[in-house]
Write a protein that holds these residues in place. Structure first.
Motif, PDB file in Angstrom:
ATOM      1  N   GLU A 418       0.833  -1.209   0.000  1.00 15.35           N
ATOM      2  CA  GLU A 418       0.000   0.000   0.000  1.00 15.35           C
ATOM      3  C   GLU A 418       0.866   1.257   0.000  1.00 15.35           C
ATOM      4  O   GLU A 418       0.515   2.255  -0.629  1.00 15.35           O
ATOM      5  CB  GLU A 418      -0.916   0.007   1.231  1.00 15.35           C
ATOM      6  CG  GLU A 418      -1.945  -1.097   1.264  1.00 15.35           C
ATOM      7  CD  GLU A 418      -3.075  -0.874   0.276  1.00 15.35           C
ATOM      8  OE1 GLU A 418      -2.812  -0.786  -0.934  1.00 15.35           O
ATOM      9  OE2 GLU A 418      -4.225  -0.789   0.726  1.00 15.35           O
ATOM     10  N   TYR A 419       1.986   1.196   0.683  1.00 15.03           N
ATOM     11  CA  TYR A 419       2.904   2.329   0.741  1.00 15.03           C
ATOM     12  C   TYR A 419       3.435   2.662  -0.643  1.00 15.03           C
ATOM     13  O   TYR A 419       3.434   3.825  -1.078  1.00 15.03           O
ATOM     14  CB  TYR A 419       4.051   1.980   1.690  1.00 15.03           C
ATOM     15  CG  TYR A 419       4.873   3.154   2.172  1.00 15.03           C
ATOM     16  CD1 TYR A 419       4.321   4.112   3.012  1.00 15.03           C
ATOM     17  CD2 TYR A 419       6.212   3.274   1.813  1.00 15.03           C
ATOM     18  CE1 TYR A 419       5.075   5.171   3.471  1.00 15.03           C
ATOM     19  CE2 TYR A 419       6.977   4.335   2.272  1.00 15.03           C
ATOM     20  CZ  TYR A 419       6.409   5.273   3.102  1.00 15.03           C
ATOM     21  OH  TYR A 419       7.160   6.335   3.544  1.00 15.03           O
ATOM     22  N   LEU A 420       3.874   1.629  -1.354  1.00 14.32           N
ATOM     23  CA  LEU A 420       4.401   1.836  -2.704  1.00 14.32           C
ATOM     24  C   LEU A 420       3.305   2.296  -3.659  1.00 14.32           C
ATOM     25  O   LEU A 420       3.512   3.191  -4.478  1.00 14.32           O
ATOM     26  CB  LEU A 420       5.030   0.541  -3.222  1.00 14.32           C
ATOM     27  CG  LEU A 420       6.302   0.067  -2.519  1.00 14.32           C
ATOM     28  CD1 LEU A 420       6.724  -1.301  -3.059  1.00 14.32           C
ATOM     29  CD2 LEU A 420       7.433   1.068  -2.689  1.00 14.32           C
ATOM     30  N   LEU A 421       2.134   1.693  -3.551  1.00 13.81           N
ATOM     31  CA  LEU A 421       1.040   2.051  -4.456  1.00 13.81           C
ATOM     32  C   LEU A 421       0.522   3.455  -4.192  1.00 13.81           C
ATOM     33  O   LEU A 421       0.174   4.185  -5.131  1.00 13.81           O
ATOM     34  CB  LEU A 421      -0.099   1.034  -4.331  1.00 13.81           C
ATOM     35  CG  LEU A 421       0.191  -0.358  -4.894  1.00 13.81           C
ATOM     36  CD1 LEU A 421      -0.950  -1.309  -4.568  1.00 13.81           C
ATOM     37  CD2 LEU A 421       0.419  -0.300  -6.400  1.00 13.81           C
ATOM     38  N   SER A 422       0.463   3.863  -2.922  1.00 20.83           N
ATOM     39  CA  SER A 422      -0.003   5.223  -2.621  1.00 20.83           C
ATOM     40  C   SER A 422       0.969   6.256  -3.160  1.00 20.83           C
ATOM     41  O   SER A 422       0.556   7.317  -3.658  1.00 20.83           O
ATOM     42  CB  SER A 422      -0.185   5.396  -1.110  1.00 20.83           C
ATOM     43  OG  SER A 422       1.062   5.237  -0.428  1.00 20.83           O
ATOM     44  N   TRP A 423       2.273   5.946  -3.075  1.00 25.43           N
ATOM     45  CA  TRP A 423       3.260   6.855  -3.657  1.00 25.43           C
ATOM     46  C   TRP A 423       3.060   6.955  -5.168  1.00 25.43           C
ATOM     47  O   TRP A 423       3.025   8.040  -5.734  1.00 25.43           O
ATOM     48  CB  TRP A 423       4.683   6.362  -3.355  1.00 25.43           C
ATOM     49  CG  TRP A 423       5.707   7.084  -4.163  1.00 25.43           C
ATOM     50  CD1 TRP A 423       6.227   8.319  -3.927  1.00 25.43           C
ATOM     51  CD2 TRP A 423       6.295   6.624  -5.396  1.00 25.43           C
ATOM     52  NE1 TRP A 423       7.112   8.660  -4.929  1.00 25.43           N
ATOM     53  CE2 TRP A 423       7.160   7.643  -5.843  1.00 25.43           C
ATOM     54  CE3 TRP A 423       6.164   5.473  -6.146  1.00 25.43           C
ATOM     55  CZ2 TRP A 423       7.901   7.522  -7.011  1.00 25.43           C
ATOM     56  CZ3 TRP A 423       6.905   5.350  -7.304  1.00 25.43           C
ATOM     57  CH2 TRP A 423       7.762   6.371  -7.731  1.00 25.43           C
ATOM     58  N   TYR A 424       2.926   5.806  -5.823  1.00 22.93           N
ATOM     59  CA  TYR A 424       2.760   5.808  -7.277  1.00 22.93           C
ATOM     60  C   TYR A 424       1.458   6.507  -7.661  1.00 22.93           C
ATOM     61  O   TYR A 424       1.410   7.249  -8.651  1.00 22.93           O
ATOM     62  CB  TYR A 424       2.759   4.371  -7.800  1.00 22.93           C
ATOM     63  CG  TYR A 424       2.836   4.274  -9.302  1.00 22.93           C
ATOM     64  CD1 TYR A 424       4.062   4.287  -9.958  1.00 22.93           C
ATOM     65  CD2 TYR A 424       1.679   4.174 -10.080  1.00 22.93           C
ATOM     66  CE1 TYR A 424       4.147   4.204 -11.344  1.00 22.93           C
ATOM     67  CE2 TYR A 424       1.749   4.088 -11.466  1.00 22.93           C
ATOM     68  CZ  TYR A 424       2.979   4.105 -12.090  1.00 22.93           C
ATOM     69  OH  TYR A 424       3.043   4.040 -13.462  1.00 22.93           O
ATOM     70  N   LEU A 425       0.407   6.291  -6.889  1.00 24.08           N
ATOM     71  CA  LEU A 425      -0.890   6.916  -7.165  1.00 24.08           C
ATOM     72  C   LEU A 425      -0.787   8.436  -7.190  1.00 24.08           C
ATOM     73  O   LEU A 425      -1.260   9.091  -8.127  1.00 24.08           O
ATOM     74  CB  LEU A 425      -1.907   6.475  -6.102  1.00 24.08           C
ATOM     75  CG  LEU A 425      -3.257   7.200  -6.112  1.00 24.08           C
ATOM     76  CD1 LEU A 425      -4.060   6.827  -7.336  1.00 24.08           C
ATOM     77  CD2 LEU A 425      -4.035   6.889  -4.830  1.00 24.08           C
ATOM     78  N   ILE A 426      -0.140   9.003  -6.167  1.00 26.16           N
ATOM     79  CA  ILE A 426      -0.105  10.465  -6.031  1.00 26.16           C
ATOM     80  C   ILE A 426       0.942  11.076  -6.954  1.00 26.16           C
ATOM     81  O   ILE A 426       0.640  11.960  -7.765  1.00 26.16           O
ATOM     82  CB  ILE A 426       0.179  10.853  -4.569  1.00 26.16           C
ATOM     83  CG1 ILE A 426      -0.959  10.359  -3.668  1.00 26.16           C
ATOM     84  CG2 ILE A 426       0.333  12.382  -4.442  1.00 26.16           C
ATOM     85  CD1 ILE A 426      -0.690  10.533  -2.192  1.00 26.16           C
ATOM     86  N   TRP A 427       2.181  10.591  -6.849  1.00 26.28           N
ATOM     87  CA  TRP A 427       3.285  11.288  -7.511  1.00 26.28           C
ATOM     88  C   TRP A 427       3.487  10.911  -8.982  1.00 26.28           C
ATOM     89  O   TRP A 427       4.139  11.641  -9.700  1.00 26.28           O
ATOM     90  CB  TRP A 427       4.574  11.079  -6.725  1.00 26.28           C
ATOM     91  CG  TRP A 427       4.615  11.942  -5.524  1.00 26.28           C
ATOM     92  CD1 TRP A 427       5.051  13.233  -5.434  1.00 26.28           C
ATOM     93  CD2 TRP A 427       4.177  11.592  -4.209  1.00 26.28           C
ATOM     94  NE1 TRP A 427       4.904  13.702  -4.153  1.00 26.28           N
ATOM     95  CE2 TRP A 427       4.374  12.720  -3.369  1.00 26.28           C
ATOM     96  CE3 TRP A 427       3.635  10.434  -3.639  1.00 26.28           C
ATOM     97  CZ2 TRP A 427       4.049  12.721  -2.030  1.00 26.28           C
ATOM     98  CZ3 TRP A 427       3.312  10.446  -2.300  1.00 26.28           C
ATOM     99  CH2 TRP A 427       3.526  11.577  -1.505  1.00 26.28           C
ATOM    100  N   GLU A 428       2.896   9.808  -9.406  1.00 22.35           N
ATOM    101  CA  GLU A 428       3.041   9.437 -10.804  1.00 22.35           C
ATOM    102  C   GLU A 428       1.744   9.611 -11.599  1.00 22.35           C
ATOM    103  O   GLU A 428       1.775  10.106 -12.720  1.00 22.35           O
ATOM    104  CB  GLU A 428       3.523   7.983 -10.918  1.00 22.35           C
ATOM    105  CG  GLU A 428       3.737   7.506 -12.345  1.00 22.35           C
ATOM    106  CD  GLU A 428       4.754   8.322 -13.124  1.00 22.35           C
ATOM    107  OE1 GLU A 428       4.538   8.580 -14.323  1.00 22.35           O
ATOM    108  OE2 GLU A 428       5.779   8.730 -12.526  1.00 22.35           O
ATOM    109  N   THR A 429       0.612   9.231 -11.018  1.00 22.83           N
ATOM    110  CA  THR A 429      -0.633   9.304 -11.792  1.00 22.83           C
ATOM    111  C   THR A 429      -1.359  10.624 -11.591  1.00 22.83           C
ATOM    112  O   THR A 429      -1.647  11.334 -12.554  1.00 22.83           O
ATOM    113  CB  THR A 429      -1.558   8.128 -11.441  1.00 22.83           C
ATOM    114  OG1 THR A 429      -1.941   8.201 -10.060  1.00 22.83           O
ATOM    115  CG2 THR A 429      -0.861   6.802 -11.696  1.00 22.83           C
TER     116      THR A 429
END
Length: 564
Positions: A418-429
């Motif tokens: 979840e930590y990795l996905l939340s980062w990718y969600l906000i800062w990449e998408t």
């Protein structure tokens, strides 16, 4: 206001100077060191960039690790399919019991959206205040910044208090409070940068007036025996620093002269700092001046005015964005929607919007959210509900604490995901989606944080927008306004960041425990340890320690808040 910025303070030592170095060379090096110092509003360079994992980034596709990126998402897809199949077998529904989605859409979704819109609209207070400052109704250096800070306190109280009053679920609270913190930082940056420019503009207007007065000053011969001078005048040219007059006036030179006030606290020579005040006082005295004085005063005033003009222009290429022309309602709300927390008069922009790319990022956004819900529903929600059941049964704390290691083991992998996905969600998408719609060209929202060997490096690379905000408005502002050294400024920056994170945890769990505050402040001794001789050249070991912290930190925090 208000990540460690200590390594961002560009103070460079010059070693091994030869014995034959001349005095002028030493002076040149000293001047170079001064010009590299950053002040309260240090320049941040915005350039056209793509984020690391963006397919538009040519380096991403050609990276030797691109295959691992593909493998990661393929593995995630198969993992989610397996979860959905298990849910279908047990519950007849790919989403399982679907409690999390029910929480998200159970109630107040429309109220949440309306409240968020009102919150964003209320940031216009900063624009109104700056308009009053520009018109001279409010003095920014006196009551202006006080009014802004009072408003920011009220704003935070509203952002934190409204979810409590409405008794929102954690999903609503996280979104509203986090977005509120973003709006707070945007307001602060907009207000304090424009407030600074207002002070520059006000002083520039004063000096322009003095230039006109200088045209009507009585001019006498350089040596007039019949003229009796009164103290403290005459102000002689040799009493002024004129070295800078041989250089082209610029914002950089102007800011360097202002930053000499910091050097004054360290015993440096700041003769230059008060030159304008001396010249203004000499003109206001109505005393006659000789030709040399008039000539030097005029050159100094014009240099200062030109440098201030350059400062007021900033990075703007269009006169409509030069201060005070930038103080329009459209400019303010344009900044509010841009994916940056640091206000500038102008940013690099792309020529057009790639709607296919924007749609791709939007689909990716909802796809990642769906994956996060599936993981939370399958692996995190049951553990959380078990702790709730234990408390409802009245189980003593010591018995609940025996469950802590097992809870930690159950949560460590799903929380890492979840930590990795939340980062990718906000800062990449999300940020790339917003950047594409607003034609914001600088998309360096993060650096290669996965290669970090220390926590101060992680603080800089994980979240570039927040790092840039803290660097300008907390770290450098602390040095400039509070006259502290860079180590104290680093401590202030870390502490403020930790307090904000702890505030968010309080909003979610309705508990004030200080666990996150303690863990974030504990990073400071870890940073010191990473700079020791034993760790300095052991990058692999440093990266191992870093990943151990990332692996265990979120699950430890959640377990502590749930158990205690």
């Amino acid at each position: 206001m208000s990540s460690s910025e200590s390594s961002s303070s560009p103070t460079t030592s010059i070693h091994h100077l030869s014995a034959s170095a001349t005095e002028s060379t030493d002076h040149h090096h000293a001047h170079t060191k001064r010009t590299k110092r950053r002040g309260k509003f240090s320049d941040l360079v915005f350039t056209r960039n793509f984020s690391t994992f963006d397919r538009q980034n040519a380096l991403a596709a050609s990276s030797p690790f691109h295959g691992f990126f593909t493998l990661f998402w393929l593995g995630i897809s198969l993992f989610v399919i397996k979860i959905g199949a298990e849910n279908w077998r047990q519950h007849g529904n790919p989403l399982g019991r679907n409690e999390i989605l029910k929480i998200m859409f159970h109630r107040d979704l429309v109220v949440l959206l309306i409240a968020d819109g009102v919150m964003c609209f209320s940031t216009g207070f900063s624009w109104i205040l700056q308009r009053l400052v520009r018109r001279g109704v409010v003095d920014w250096d006196k009551e202006g910044w006080v009014l802004q800070n009072i408003w920011q306190c009220l704003f935070v109280a509203g952002v934190v208090g409204f979810p409590l009053v409405r008794d929102w679920p954690w999903t609503h609270t996280v979104f509203f409070v986090m977005h509120g913190m973003v709006m707070l930082m945007k307001m602060h940056s907009y207000a304090f940068y424009n407030g600074y420019l207002a002070s520059v503009w006000k002083k520039r207007q004063l000096l322009l007036g003095k230039l006109k007065e200088l045209e009507h000053v009585e001019v006498v011969a350089k040596h007039d025996p019949d003229r009796s001078w009164t103290e403290p005048f005459p102000l002689l040219p040799r009493d002024l620093s004129t070295e800078h007059l041989s250089r082209v006036p610029s914002a950089q030179e102007y800011k360097e002269r202002r930053r000499m006030s910091i050097a004054a606290q360290q015993g440096a020579d700041t003769q230059e700092e008060d030159d304008m005040d001396k010249i203004v006082a000499a003109i206001d005295s109505r005393e006659p001046l000789n030709e040399e004085q008039v000539h030097v005063f005029e050159r100094a005033l014009k240099w200062e005015v030109d440098a201030m003009t350059d400062e007021l222009r900033g990075k703007a290429t269009d006169d409509k964005r030069v201060y005070p022309n930038n103080l329009t309602l459209a400019n303010h709300y344009e900044f509010i929607v841009l994916p940056t927390l640091v206000y500038e008069l102008e940013y690099p922009r792309s020529e057009s919007i790639n709607w296919y790319y924007a749609a791709e990022k939007m689909v990716a956004c909802f796809g990642v959210i769906f994956v996060m819900i599936m993981i939370s529903q399958a692996f995190i929600y049951p553990v959380v509900m078990e702790t709730v059941r234990m408390k409802e049964m009245g189980m003593p704390l010591n018995e609940r604490f025996r469950y802590f290691p097992w809870m930690l083991a159950d949560l460590i992998f799903p929380f890492m995901m979840e930590y990795l996905l939340s980062w990718y969600l906000i800062w990449e998408t999300i940020l790339n989606f917003v950047a594409e719609l607003t034609k914001f060209a600088d998309r360096s929202f993060y650096d290669a944080w996965w290669n970090c060997v220390s926590w101060d490096q992680f603080a800089r690379d994980w979240n570039r927008p927040v790092h840039n905000f803290l660097l300008r408005h907390v770290y450098h502002s602390s040095i400039s306004a509070m006259k502290v050294d860079k180590h104290t400024a680093t401590l202030i920056t870390f502490f403020l960041s930790a307090c904000v994170h702890e505030l968010v945890m309080w909003c979610i769990f309705k508990k004030l425990r200080g666990y996150l505050l303690f863990l974030q402040m504990f990073q400071l001794p870890l940073v010191s340890m990473s700079r020791t001789k034993w760790m300095r050249n052991r990058k692999t070991l440093g990266n191992v320690f870093f990943w151990l912290g990332i692996f265990t930190g979120p699950s430890i925090l959640c377990s502590l808040y749930l158990i205690l």
